[in-house]
Design an enzyme around this catalytic site. Structure first.
Site, PDB file in Angstrom:
ATOM      1  N   ARG A 297      -4.830   1.691 -10.844  1.00  0.00           N
ATOM      2  CA  ARG A 297      -4.025   0.969  -9.864  1.00  0.00           C
ATOM      3  C   ARG A 297      -2.562   1.404  -9.930  1.00  0.00           C
ATOM      4  O   ARG A 297      -1.898   1.541  -8.896  1.00  0.00           O
ATOM      5  CB  ARG A 297      -4.161  -0.539 -10.085  1.00  0.00           C
ATOM      6  CG  ARG A 297      -5.480  -1.079  -9.602  1.00  0.00           C
ATOM      7  CD  ARG A 297      -5.736  -2.527 -10.005  1.00  0.00           C
ATOM      8  NE  ARG A 297      -6.983  -2.999  -9.412  1.00  0.00           N
ATOM      9  CZ  ARG A 297      -7.501  -4.193  -9.617  1.00  0.00           C
ATOM     10  NH1 ARG A 297      -6.867  -5.064 -10.396  1.00  0.00           N
ATOM     11  NH2 ARG A 297      -8.637  -4.538  -9.030  1.00  0.00           N
ATOM     12  N   TYR A 438      -9.176   1.276  -1.931  1.00  0.00           N
ATOM     13  CA  TYR A 438      -9.868   1.487  -3.202  1.00  0.00           C
ATOM     14  C   TYR A 438      -9.049   0.997  -4.386  1.00  0.00           C
ATOM     15  O   TYR A 438      -7.869   0.743  -4.287  1.00  0.00           O
ATOM     16  CB  TYR A 438     -10.344   2.923  -3.394  1.00  0.00           C
ATOM     17  CG  TYR A 438      -9.369   4.072  -3.352  1.00  0.00           C
ATOM     18  CD1 TYR A 438      -8.000   3.927  -3.526  1.00  0.00           C
ATOM     19  CD2 TYR A 438      -9.869   5.373  -3.161  1.00  0.00           C
ATOM     20  CE1 TYR A 438      -7.154   5.014  -3.519  1.00  0.00           C
ATOM     21  CE2 TYR A 438      -9.024   6.470  -3.146  1.00  0.00           C
ATOM     22  CZ  TYR A 438      -7.677   6.289  -3.332  1.00  0.00           C
ATOM     23  OH  TYR A 438      -6.840   7.385  -3.324  1.00  0.00           O
ATOM     24  N   GLU A 439      -9.737   0.840  -5.510  1.00  0.00           N
ATOM     25  CA  GLU A 439      -9.179   0.235  -6.733  1.00  0.00           C
ATOM     26  C   GLU A 439      -8.692  -1.204  -6.496  1.00  0.00           C
ATOM     27  O   GLU A 439      -7.767  -1.679  -7.147  1.00  0.00           O
ATOM     28  CB  GLU A 439      -8.045   1.086  -7.317  1.00  0.00           C
ATOM     29  CG  GLU A 439      -8.394   2.531  -7.564  1.00  0.00           C
ATOM     30  CD  GLU A 439      -9.642   2.717  -8.417  1.00  0.00           C
ATOM     31  OE1 GLU A 439      -9.979   1.802  -9.178  1.00  0.00           O
ATOM     32  OE2 GLU A 439     -10.272   3.770  -8.319  1.00  0.00           O
ATOM     33  N   GLY A 440      -9.322  -1.873  -5.565  1.00  0.00           N
ATOM     34  CA  GLY A 440      -8.962  -3.259  -5.246  1.00  0.00           C
ATOM     35  C   GLY A 440      -8.094  -3.308  -4.005  1.00  0.00           C
ATOM     36  O   GLY A 440      -6.990  -2.779  -3.980  1.00  0.00           O
TER      37      GLY A 440
END
Length: 596
Positions: A297, A438-440
């Protein structure tokens, strides 16, 4: 498409003046991170990014990765470029020296990550995921696993992946169904994962997958998830790749952007022979994987900055070359390059000022990470870690949302030509669009900031941040430079909006949690704009002093101009967002679902 040029002057300024590289080099373990070494790192990284990676960006986008009977084949030129990347030691720049890394500060790593992603985001995703997998294994793996796998992963000779998502389990990891059955000293893994970035390729002789799966007697939900290391090739006794493991890419996704980065559907155990090794403790897999996710992140946040910088450079050069229209104020009436038009200047300054704010925010956070790891004072390490934990969701979401916005503005600067692929402006917008997902997603980052970070300490970490920003604003307002003082006044107004919004969020979290979550994205973006203003204010104060001393006046006058533009045109969004936050869920929760 213009050539990528690393913005080294601003990088140096941020690293030395705002992130205080000189102080980092006094921390235990960072003694070698001298200004001279940092300069050499920046220069060599810029050369690789400009001369090797950037020329592959557009051809890679056009060709893409390909799935063959022998596995995934990277776009032409990528394997050779990756070989140069590994040979240069870039993968292990901040890696643990115990496993062959150079142990340099994360601050230096952040600057190189920006360059890799500006020059070729699809390529840069491969070492980005490897770095996250390496850190998760370093923190949670057994000594045997670390000894066998980490040296090759730290060097980049082997790459790593993160395998979370399944067809029925996107962000809801409680729904993960992949199985892990004990079998002696290993487990047999079976299941399917989707959206696996660089899940297979021909650039290295092994790919190391970190996979979330459930053991037979695991409890339901996220409490029953474990983490496993599943190599593409099993290792021989001497540590070299041996027989092929039962893990394969069965298809590639056709995506809006990052075409040269293979996004794989991975199948484990089709023949019942996918061998994996437990990382950490059973049923603690999600906590272990969060190590990798937080690493990713932070770097995805830098991706947002990087793609914005690349889009800005493209738009700036086009605006200087494109002759179109006449100025209303011109007496000669001749056609001019569009950079002379006020609205084009507005767009370019909007791009440039926000990029500088993002860079300062990202690099200062990287330095905070270094201090959290290395400061000799335990209390200071803890304080810095609280700050990093609080702001990683802001870095990830705010910078990636702005990355999309700035790339879109870059298309707008080009006018109709921006919508034509041959100029290259389209690719930056297409590539940027994945980063807030992506990645949250941005919503997940906002829920983490408000529902977890803010709620967990009842706002203590945020209060510490607000106090520091308010102190900086007060120092600015006392400046004899009227421009700097005006920046300070604007920052004081912004940080008051952040304090008021925080008070509202804390009360809502206790009494109206749905309303708090409905306002959480606005709260995150407000935090980002104010943190950006904080760093731009600090930059203005330093630039004012150096300008008065006639030190590199062109650069420092420009820094003052971008700081003023940011606080005049961008920072006022904080008060608008405060008003939106106070409205809570507004009509969103009361509207019947069938009326949407």
């Amino acid at each position: 498409m213009s050539t990528y040029i690393a913005p080294l002057r601003d990088m140096r300024f941020v690293m030395t003046e705002l992130a205080e590289l000189g102080e980092l080099s006094s921390l235990p373990g960072y003694e070698e991170a001298t200004p001279e070494l940092a300069e050499a790192v920046l220069e060599e990284a810029a050369r690789l990014a400009t001369e090797v990676l950037a020329p592959l960006n557009k051809p890679g986008d056009e060709q893409g990765a390909r799935l063959t009977p022998d596995g995934v084949v990277a776009a032409d030129g990528f394997p050779a470029a990756y070989g140069q990347f590994v040979a240069g030691g870039w993968s292990g720049l901040s890696g643990d020296p115990e496993f062959g890394g150079q142990g340099l500060p994360e601050l230096l790593q952040a600057a190189t990550v920006e360059m890799w992603n500006s020059s070729n985001m699809a390529f840069a995703l491969c070492p980005l995921l490897t770095a996250g997998a390496t850190e998760a294994l370093r923190q949670h793996g057994s000594d045997e696993l670390k000894a066998r796998y980490l040296p090759k992963m730290v060097s980049g000779e082997w790459t790593g992946t993160m395998n979370l998502t399944e067809p029925q389990a996107g962000s809801d990891l409680a729904a993960v169904r992949t199985k892990a059955v004990p079998d002696g000293d290993h487990y047999r893994i079976s299941g399917q994962k989707i959206f696996i970035t660089w899940g297979d390729h021909d650039m290295t002789d092994n790919v190391i997958h970190l996979v979330l799966a459930r053991t037979p007697d695991a409890p339901e939900g996220v409490r029953g998830i474990s983490l496993f290391l599943v190599p593409k090739f099993l290792l021989n006794a001497d540590g070299s790749p041996g027989s092929r493991n039962d893990v394969h890419c069965v298809s590639l996704e056709h995506k809006l952007g990052i075409h040269a980065s293979p996004t794989c559907v991975m199948s484990f155990g089709d023949q019942g022979e996918a061998i994996g090794y437990l990382v950490g403790q059973e049923n603690k897999g999600l906590a272990h994987m969060f190590t990798m996710m937080n690493e990713a992140r932070q770097k995805v946040g830098i991706q947002g900055l990087a793609i914005a910088e690349r889009a800005y450079q493209q738009a700036r050069e086009y605006a200087k070359e494109r002759v179109q229209g006449r100025l209303a104020s011109s007496k000669s009436g001749g056609a001019v390059a569009i950079i002379h038009h006020p609205d084009v200047r507005r767009m370019l300054m909007t791009m440039k000022s926000q990029i500088e704010a993002m860079r300062a925010f990202a690099y200062v956070m990287a330095a905070d990470m270094d201090r959290a790891h290395r400061d000799p004072d335990a209390g200071e390490r803890a304080r810095r870690q609280v700050r990093v934990d609080l702001l990683i969701p802001v870095l990830k979401a705010w910078c990636t949302e702005l990355g999309v916005e700035i790339a879109s503005t870059g298309v707008q600067v080009h006018g109709g030509m921006g919508y034509i692929e041959e100029t290259g402006a389209c690719q930056f917008l297409r590539d940027a669009r994945i980063a807030p997902i992506y990645e949250g997603t941005t919503g997940i980052q906002a829920a983490d900031l408000a529902g977890r970070k803010l709620a967990s300490d009842k706002g203590a970490g945020m209060a510490d941040l607000i106090a520091e920003i308010r102190e900086a604003a007060l120092e600015l307002t006392r400046s004899t430079d009227t421009l700097v003082a005006s920046v300070g006044a604007a920052l004081a107004d912004g940080v008051q909006a952040l304090e008021d919004a925080t008070a509202w969020m804390l009360q809502a979290l206790a009494t109206q949690p749905d309303a708090a979550l409905a306002s959480s994205v606005d709260y995150l973006m407000l935090t980002g704009y104010v943190c950006g203003g904080w760093q731009m204010g600090r930059a203005a104060l330093i630039a004012s002093g150096k300008n008065a001393a006639n030190e590199d006046p062109d650069f420092h006058r420009t820094k003052l101009a971008t700081a003023r533009f940011y606080t005049d045109k961008i920072l006022p969004k904080a008060n608008a967002l405060l008003k939106a936050i106070r409205s809570g869920a507004s009509g969103g929760s009361s509207l019947p679902i069938e009326q949407f």
